[in-house]
Design an enzyme around this catalytic site. Sequence first.
Site, PDB file in Angstrom:
ATOM      1  N   SER A 183      -9.156   3.881   2.515  1.00 25.86           N
ATOM      2  CA  SER A 183      -7.991   4.304   1.774  1.00 25.86           C
ATOM      3  C   SER A 183      -7.282   3.179   1.026  1.00 25.86           C
ATOM      4  O   SER A 183      -6.423   3.429   0.187  1.00 25.86           O
ATOM      5  CB  SER A 183      -7.004   4.991   2.709  1.00 25.86           C
ATOM      6  OG  SER A 183      -6.429   4.086   3.631  1.00 25.86           O
ATOM      7  N   SER A 199     -10.355   1.811   6.605  1.00 28.50           N
ATOM      8  CA  SER A 199      -9.558   1.817   5.378  1.00 28.50           C
ATOM      9  C   SER A 199      -9.334   0.455   4.753  1.00 28.50           C
ATOM     10  O   SER A 199      -8.948   0.369   3.594  1.00 28.50           O
ATOM     11  CB  SER A 199      -8.203   2.483   5.639  1.00 28.50           C
ATOM     12  OG  SER A 199      -8.373   3.852   5.907  1.00 28.50           O
ATOM     13  N   LYS A 230       0.850  -1.195   0.000  1.00 26.99           N
ATOM     14  CA  LYS A 230       0.000   0.000   0.000  1.00 26.99           C
ATOM     15  C   LYS A 230       0.887   1.246   0.000  1.00 26.99           C
ATOM     16  O   LYS A 230       1.928   1.266   0.636  1.00 26.99           O
ATOM     17  CB  LYS A 230      -0.898  -0.020   1.246  1.00 26.99           C
ATOM     18  CG  LYS A 230      -1.872   1.147   1.321  1.00 26.99           C
ATOM     19  CD  LYS A 230      -2.764   1.015   2.554  1.00 26.99           C
ATOM     20  CE  LYS A 230      -3.718   2.195   2.667  1.00 26.99           C
ATOM     21  NZ  LYS A 230      -4.595   2.074   3.835  1.00 26.99           N
TER      22      LYS A 230
END
Length: 195
Positions: free
Chosen positions: A133, A157, A56
Amino acid sequence: MRSSLARAHDHAHLGAIRLLDAAQGLRRADALDALLRTDPARAAAMPFFGVPFLMKDLGATAAGFPVVCGSRLLLDLPPPIASSDLAARFEAAGLVPFGVTTVPEFGMTLASEPAIGPMARNPFDPSRTPGGSSGGAAAAVAAGIVTLAQSGDAGGSTRVPAACCGLVGLKPTRAAVPGGPPSATISTASPANSC
């Protein structure tokens, strides 16, 4: 790895991957192939031996893959020369990183639409968001680019993108995995895997 790279190319329109490094992914996969030939017992001890993986663009870093948190402010940062504790554990388990997924700037929204691009799109309906996210991670898994992708979760997220993309998002108990580099959300965020 070659299959994941081909699927990443075929699904580039989804914007799931901010940075793809095919050469590094193939190099790492070749190193594991060599390990399988020279030390099959060690290779067999790795539960995710050879599984392509995406990190990520926020939080834990893998050596060679710059993390810019979806922000122009950090675009000039050099790639890390060493992996964070979490990324090192992923690699020790046999996962093979080859890129970094799309996130909103500093992970601050539940749609993965960073100003630096690309905007992550939902594989089931590209007019919709895969959430955030960790939207890039969820989009990559849902599109079949990878079977696992690293995510992190402070306020949904991991869970929101998993729900948007029909996946399971794992948020481990706090302190069950290393937190990696310090962040403003370190007390509530859990690095996790979308699967």
